[in-house]
Design an enzyme around this catalytic site. Sequence first.
Site, PDB file in Angstrom:
ATOM      1  N   LEU A  72      -2.303 -21.139  10.123  1.00 35.62           N
ATOM      2  CA  LEU A  72      -1.058 -20.477   9.739  1.00 35.62           C
ATOM      3  C   LEU A  72      -1.264 -18.974   9.619  1.00 35.62           C
ATOM      4  O   LEU A  72      -0.403 -18.188  10.040  1.00 35.62           O
ATOM      5  CB  LEU A  72      -0.541 -21.047   8.421  1.00 35.62           C
ATOM      6  CG  LEU A  72       0.745 -20.414   7.870  1.00 35.62           C
ATOM      7  CD1 LEU A  72       1.871 -20.491   8.891  1.00 35.62           C
ATOM      8  CD2 LEU A  72       1.163 -21.085   6.561  1.00 35.62           C
ATOM      9  N   GLU A 107      16.986   3.397 -17.106  1.00 33.49           N
ATOM     10  CA  GLU A 107      17.654   4.563 -17.672  1.00 33.49           C
ATOM     11  C   GLU A 107      18.315   4.232 -19.004  1.00 33.49           C
ATOM     12  O   GLU A 107      18.220   5.004 -19.971  1.00 33.49           O
ATOM     13  CB  GLU A 107      18.706   5.089 -16.690  1.00 33.49           C
ATOM     14  CG  GLU A 107      18.143   5.539 -15.342  1.00 33.49           C
ATOM     15  CD  GLU A 107      18.127   4.443 -14.299  1.00 33.49           C
ATOM     16  OE1 GLU A 107      18.310   4.764 -13.115  1.00 33.49           O
ATOM     17  OE2 GLU A 107      17.926   3.255 -14.663  1.00 33.49           O
ATOM     18  N   CYS A 164      21.611   3.719 -10.163  1.00 35.60           N
ATOM     19  CA  CYS A 164      22.607   2.946  -9.428  1.00 35.60           C
ATOM     20  C   CYS A 164      24.009   3.488  -9.692  1.00 35.60           C
ATOM     21  O   CYS A 164      24.303   4.052 -10.746  1.00 35.60           O
ATOM     22  CB  CYS A 164      22.516   1.467  -9.801  1.00 35.60           C
ATOM     23  SG  CYS A 164      22.785   1.108 -11.551  1.00 35.60           S
ATOM     24  N   PRO A 199      -6.774 -20.898   8.383  1.00 32.24           N
ATOM     25  CA  PRO A 199      -6.869 -20.031   9.568  1.00 32.24           C
ATOM     26  C   PRO A 199      -5.768 -20.231  10.595  1.00 32.24           C
ATOM     27  O   PRO A 199      -5.433 -19.313  11.326  1.00 32.24           O
ATOM     28  CB  PRO A 199      -8.239 -20.387  10.152  1.00 32.24           C
ATOM     29  CG  PRO A 199      -8.558 -21.746   9.623  1.00 32.24           C
ATOM     30  CD  PRO A 199      -7.935 -21.806   8.265  1.00 32.24           C
ATOM     31  N   THR A 235     -14.609 -19.084   6.005  1.00 30.94           N
ATOM     32  CA  THR A 235     -13.762 -19.378   4.845  1.00 30.94           C
ATOM     33  C   THR A 235     -14.056 -20.711   4.185  1.00 30.94           C
ATOM     34  O   THR A 235     -13.606 -20.960   3.075  1.00 30.94           O
ATOM     35  CB  THR A 235     -12.282 -19.365   5.259  1.00 30.94           C
ATOM     36  OG1 THR A 235     -12.065 -20.385   6.252  1.00 30.94           O
ATOM     37  CG2 THR A 235     -11.891 -18.013   5.825  1.00 30.94           C
ATOM     38  N   HIS A 280      18.804  -1.653 -17.382  1.00 31.63           N
ATOM     39  CA  HIS A 280      18.039  -0.872 -16.426  1.00 31.63           C
ATOM     40  C   HIS A 280      17.198   0.167 -17.169  1.00 31.63           C
ATOM     41  O   HIS A 280      17.409   0.432 -18.352  1.00 31.63           O
ATOM     42  CB  HIS A 280      18.961  -0.205 -15.419  1.00 31.63           C
ATOM     43  CG  HIS A 280      19.533  -1.160 -14.423  1.00 31.63           C
ATOM     44  ND1 HIS A 280      20.154  -0.753 -13.260  1.00 31.63           N
ATOM     45  CD2 HIS A 280      19.574  -2.525 -14.399  1.00 31.63           C
ATOM     46  CE1 HIS A 280      20.543  -1.808 -12.560  1.00 31.63           C
ATOM     47  NE2 HIS A 280      20.205  -2.895 -13.238  1.00 31.63           N
ATOM     48  N   TRP A 319     -16.470 -22.389  -4.890  1.00 34.08           N
ATOM     49  CA  TRP A 319     -15.709 -21.152  -4.720  1.00 34.08           C
ATOM     50  C   TRP A 319     -16.548 -20.189  -3.909  1.00 34.08           C
ATOM     51  O   TRP A 319     -17.750 -20.011  -4.191  1.00 34.08           O
ATOM     52  CB  TRP A 319     -15.369 -20.526  -6.072  1.00 34.08           C
ATOM     53  CG  TRP A 319     -14.477 -21.370  -6.912  1.00 34.08           C
ATOM     54  CD1 TRP A 319     -14.855 -22.141  -7.965  1.00 34.08           C
ATOM     55  CD2 TRP A 319     -13.062 -21.523  -6.774  1.00 34.08           C
ATOM     56  NE1 TRP A 319     -13.746 -22.757  -8.513  1.00 34.08           N
ATOM     57  CE2 TRP A 319     -12.640 -22.390  -7.797  1.00 34.08           C
ATOM     58  CE3 TRP A 319     -12.116 -20.997  -5.889  1.00 34.08           C
ATOM     59  CZ2 TRP A 319     -11.302 -22.757  -7.956  1.00 34.08           C
ATOM     60  CZ3 TRP A 319     -10.795 -21.354  -6.050  1.00 34.08           C
ATOM     61  CH2 TRP A 319     -10.399 -22.224  -7.071  1.00 34.08           C
ATOM     62  N   ASP A 366      -7.000 -28.981   0.623  1.00 35.99           N
ATOM     63  CA  ASP A 366      -7.467 -28.470  -0.668  1.00 35.99           C
ATOM     64  C   ASP A 366      -6.678 -28.968  -1.867  1.00 35.99           C
ATOM     65  O   ASP A 366      -7.126 -28.830  -3.005  1.00 35.99           O
ATOM     66  CB  ASP A 366      -7.421 -26.929  -0.662  1.00 35.99           C
ATOM     67  CG  ASP A 366      -8.320 -26.324   0.396  1.00 35.99           C
ATOM     68  OD1 ASP A 366      -9.284 -27.001   0.796  1.00 35.99           O
ATOM     69  OD2 ASP A 366      -8.071 -25.175   0.812  1.00 35.99           O
TER      70      ASP A 366
END
Length: 382
Positions: A316, A59, A82, A314, A168, A57, A177, A207
């Site tokens: 989902l 620390e 922790c 679009p 899109t 960790h 692109w 795609d």
Amino acid sequence: MAVSTAFQPEPRYMEQALDCARRGSYTTMPNPRVGCVLVRDDVVVGRGWHRYAGGAHAEVDALVEAGSAARGATAYVTLEPCSLHGRTPPCCDELIRAGVGCVVVSMRDPGDNQAGRGINRLRAAGIVVSEGLLESESRALNEGFIKRTQHGLPLLICKLAMSLDGRTAMASGQSRWITGEAARAEVQQLRASACAVLSGVGTVLADDPALRLRAEFWEAQEGHPPELPEREPLRVVLDSRLRTPPTARLFSAGGEVLVITAAALDSELAEPLRQCGATLQRCAGDDGQVELLTALRWLATERECNTLLLEAGPTLAAALLSAGLVDRLLLYVAPTLLGSMARPLFELPLERLADGVPLHIEAVRAVGRDWCVEARPAPLAR
């Protein structure tokens, strides 16, 4: 070494601790990103950060660098040390053993059963503890970990690329692109910092994306220790009827692919996907579709996903947005117009102005030749 209870922490040292924590942005998951800076007589004597789950960790990393200079020093830590023995010993015990005089904690542990326990142990040992320095910055750094810990859900970031008129892709599906190289490079960073990349079967069919990091991504990361794994985020496809083709690039790119479906796992369509290396999980709703909330909760609890990056079409994207499951929107806007025949950003057949989805815009910034709009949807009225 006596320590005054009137001790005033210095923000610049917590800023350094936050910089240390950010070094673990791509590798610490499912653990939080944590940094620590040890200061003695206004000199930094140790710096540390949590690199990966199971590793030292922050620390402990800083204490090792500081050595004997840690005695009487002030530790600036971005997250409460922790107090439980997990894969590694409790960090608060290591700080006590090292003899630090003060500990400055930016934020408490977000778990209800852990919050304050490490701080109380430090104070019981006679160490002065200060809380809350740059807390908002620390919370932002671990927003996904906090949400998973407190709500049992991952932070869902919806990334979309669009034209200036909100389109899109062309009607034919052509979309590569829309945005420029700078925006696409930033998306690589988003993928690397996510526990999983989430998409839908429609995007896979249209795609055929690999949804992986570019081969050269890790080479471009200055200061990435060679001993750390070059991890890939889990790739998740929501596919209610198991239409994902076994020939999809997802399976030829390596790494784990998880298909969440509403279909029976003994379906004849399931075995070809398993033979390609896919892991299948059923989260079915009454309508025969993947139950979105159940799927996200399963990803958080069973796969310890802090953050999901949504890269989908679009349909989902709109379903998750309408369900109130999207936490942040990153909209990359290209300076181009695609016209009225092109595909929309969200499939939201709204009829009234009052039905619009209100957004809180947090930032608008240039990314190469494009712009990025950072927003949060307003909470749904329940």
